[in-house]
Scaffold this active site. Structure first.
Site, PDB file in Angstrom:
ATOM      1  N   HIS A 103     140.557   1.168 129.214  1.00 18.56           N
ATOM      2  CA  HIS A 103     142.414   0.503 129.299  1.00 18.56           C
ATOM      3  C   HIS A 103     142.465   0.698 130.889  1.00 18.56           C
ATOM      4  CE1 HIS A 103     145.922   0.216 128.194  1.00 18.56           C
ATOM      5  NE2 HIS A 103     146.245   0.750 129.695  1.00 18.56           N
ATOM      6  N   GLU A 104     142.399   1.158 131.599  1.00 12.14           N
ATOM      7  CA  GLU A 104     142.778   0.543 132.849  1.00 12.14           C
ATOM      8  C   GLU A 104     142.105  -0.320 133.510  1.00 12.14           C
ATOM      9  OE1 GLU A 104     145.266   1.672 133.989  1.00 12.14           O
ATOM     10  OE2 GLU A 104     145.704   2.756 133.032  1.00 12.14           O
ATOM     11  N   HIS A 107     143.090  -3.719 132.064  1.00 14.52           N
ATOM     12  CA  HIS A 107     144.371  -4.600 132.935  1.00 14.52           C
ATOM     13  C   HIS A 107     143.572  -4.973 134.517  1.00 14.52           C
ATOM     14  CE1 HIS A 107     147.875  -2.760 131.011  1.00 14.52           C
ATOM     15  NE2 HIS A 107     147.380  -1.476 131.588  1.00 14.52           N
TER      16      HIS A 107
END
Length: 232
Positions: A103-104, A107
């Protein structure tokens, strides 16, 4: 008398259910992470390696992956171009940790792909910080000196926080979408492990839904309280 009664009722009817939802969402993300942090990937990749794999799959070079202290303190820092993964995530090969790390990385991919909402969110952070600090002082000052213009300005300042939450939600959902696409496309997880990672990211997304709900409820409460006061 009516003002205090209205204040309490608006909080109970509008805000309190959202606060309870936010508490449930926080419990859900913690319990889901703890549950799937005990399920280890059959491929044996660490979360840091999985984040790097997401970056490679999306053709995003030059992003470092580093360790940071704490639990669920994971984040991507666009200024340093670094993904920082927490104690419970960085070296772990659990399904939950891989989901969080990917998920990071999502980004980082958003910034590399010039995803507009994440740039908009970053741009309004300074205004949001000022608005959150000034909102209640402006509202209270306007109330005590009976100046409706200050109250309106204070409510508008609070509205900046709501706008931030409104932009944040699609940013977080998109990062999770990118993460899951990379997890499946690069076979970072297998079979039911993908669903476990999906549940972890869904639980995290609920915290952002809850934060937006609380902020919207608080904004509506302020409008109803002081809007009615002006009419009276």
């Amino acid at each position: 008398m009516f003002g205090m009664y209205g204040f309490d009722m608006y909080y109970v009817v509008l805000v309190l259910p959202c606060v309870i939802f936010a508490m449930w969402a926080q419990w859900k993300v913690n319990s889901t992470f703890d549950r799937y942090s005990r399920v280890y990937s059959r491929r044996g990749l660490t979360a840091a390696q999985a984040a790097e794999a997401v970056l490679r799959a999306n053709g995003v070079p030059g992003v470092a992956v580093e360790h940071i202290a704490g639990k669920l303190t994971d984040h991507y820092d666009p200024r340093a171009n670094v993904i920082r993964l927490s104690d419970a995530v960085y070296r772990s090969s659990s399904v939950a940790s891989i989901g969080v790390a990917c998920h990071e990385a999502g980004h980082a991919v958003q910034y590399a792909r010039h995803y507009a909402p994440i740039h908009l969110r970053a741009a309004i952070v300074p205004l949001t910080n000022i608005g959150s600090m000034m909102a209640m002082p402006l509202i209270l000052l306007g109330f005590f000196i009976n100046l409706s213009g200050l109250i309106t300005l204070g409510i508008a300042a609070f509205g900046l926080s709501t706008l931030f939450q409104l932009i944040t939600l699609p940013v977080e959902l998109d990062a999770s979408r990118r993460a899951l696409a990379a997890i499946e496309g690069s076979y970072l997880l297998e079979g039911d492990e993908v669903q476990m990672a999906r549940k972890t990211l869904w639980a995290a997304a609920m915290t952002y839904v809850a934060a937006l709900a609380v902020s919207l409820a608080q904004l509506l409460r302020l409008i109803l309280i002081f809007g009615r006061r002006d009419r009276d």
